[in-house]
Scaffold this motif. Structure first.
Motif: not given
Length: 379
Positions: A151-153, A180-185, A272-273, A358-364
């Motif tokens: 969901r964060v992503y 499914r999670i992506l579509r629902d979000c 995701l990290r 836990p902490p969630v980050q989107v990273v590249d």
């Protein structure tokens, strides 16, 4: 992250013959880790490094009430059957608890056997929401549930203006759950998810589909290194797709092998990290020690391994090596880990005791320096 399971093969102890004590002098934890293909070997090595470092630190601090803590390692090789057999073997060997596992489908098989056998299992890295079919007191988890992290992503994608998102997905309960999670979000907020079935598409055909569907982002819900690497190379070389964003929410670009195989093409692929913006003093010390042990920067998976043993050691010191008492203690855990204070609770829709969150980050990887990471979004 998941890769297809390998055929069932004999269990191979990772501890050298004769090193697994049977005289009761040590307190033993069974460790499930993917260390051979088709498992994600680099992730397994980082997970094991974290587990082993924490065991060393525990023993430097007088162990478990004066008894040394011992890790009994089994290679799951991303095979659910092999993992289930390892759980049964470790239970017979008298381990106090289980730790580890990276692949969600494999962890689910291990959790089912641990639940059936009454063996406490602290899952380090697997994120699949339905880790067990029914609620269980025997299993707890450190990694965030897939529904939370993804969901964060999805929030990140929308914030970047992406509303037509293609997913190149292999057949797996993990990838299907992610889709499914992506579509629902995304759907309630005007986003569209376009599924590309890799059973019928080559990497070149994937590029054609992206053009035909006018997708602005492609998410790789596939195994590593293949077919992920081949798809990235095809997309990067297709001039029609110069503006498309490639993403990998399951974390494929986290590890060095990704950068080695793809070079400059490895950069600007968000994933995701599970790390905080800034590590605590404990986390900073552990990072230094892990870097020395791995001879490279530790991934978040290595920190998950360290935190797993830290939690189990605290429980074992407080309640002894009795399995039932360990399982009963999950809701009373309050331990400072490398990434924050760890406590478990019952979370709606999650069948195991869960650290929420836990902490969630989107990273590249930075296009200027692919060996350096950029934090793009946090949730």
């Amino acid at each position: 992250m998941n890769t297809p399971p390998s055929p069932l093969s004999p269990l191979s102890p990772l501890s050298p013959p004769g090193t697994e004590r049977t005289d009761g002098s040590s307190v033993r934890i069974g460790a499930l880790v993917p260390l051979t293909r088709p498992g994600w070997v680099e992730a397994g090595q980082h997970l094991l490094a974290g587990l082993e470092l924490a065991v060393s630190d525990v023993n430097d601090a007088d162990g478990i009430a004066g008894r040394p803590l011992e890790l009994v390692v089994r290679d799951t090789a991303a095979d659910p059957q092999r993992a289930a057999a390892a759980v049964e073997e470790l239970a017979r060997l008298g381990v106090a608890a289980l730790a580890g596992e990276y692949h969600s489908v494999v962890a689910r098989a291990a959790a089912a056997r641990a639940d059936a056998l009454g063996l406490p299992f602290l899952c380090s890295s697997a994120v699949l929401d339905a880790l067990t079919e029914q609620p269980t007191q025997w299993v707890a988890r450190l990694a965030p549930a897939q529904s939370h992290g993804w969901r964060v992503y999805a929030d990140f994608l929308l914030g970047m203006g992406h509303s037509r998102i293609a997913v190149a997905a292999e057949s797996s309960v993990y990838w299907a759950s992610g889709t499914r999670i992506l579509r629902d979000c995304l759907a309630p907020r005007g986003g569209t998810v376009i599924e590309l079935d890799l059973r019928a598409l080559t990497p070149t055909a994937v590029c054609d589909e992206l053009v035909d569907h006018r997708a602005t982002a492609l998410l790789l819900l596939v195994g590593h290194p293949e077919p992920a690497v081949s798809i990235v190379k095809s997309v990067r070389r297709d001039r029609r797709l110069a503006e498309i964003m490639v993403g990998a929410p399951a974390g494929q670009p986290e590890f060095t092998e990704w950068a080695t195989l793809l070079g400059d093409d490895s950069a600007a692929i968000p994933f995701l990290r599970y790390l905080p913006e800034r590590l605590s003093p404990l986390g900073a010390r552990v990072e230094t020690a892990l870097r020395e042990r791995l001879a490279e920067a530790p991934s978040f998976v290595a920190f998950e391994g360290y935190d797993t043993v830290t939690v189990l050691a605290d429980v074992l010191r407080s309640h002894g090596a009795d399995r039932a008492r360990t399982a009963e203690s999950w809701p009373r855990v309050a331990v400072e880990g490398t990434r924050g204070r760890i406590q478990f609770s019952r979370t709606p829709g999650i069948s195991v005791w869960q650290w929420a969150w836990p902490p969630v980050q989107v990273v590249d990887r930075d296009p200027v320096r692919p060996d350096r990471f950029r934090v793009l979004h946090a949730g």
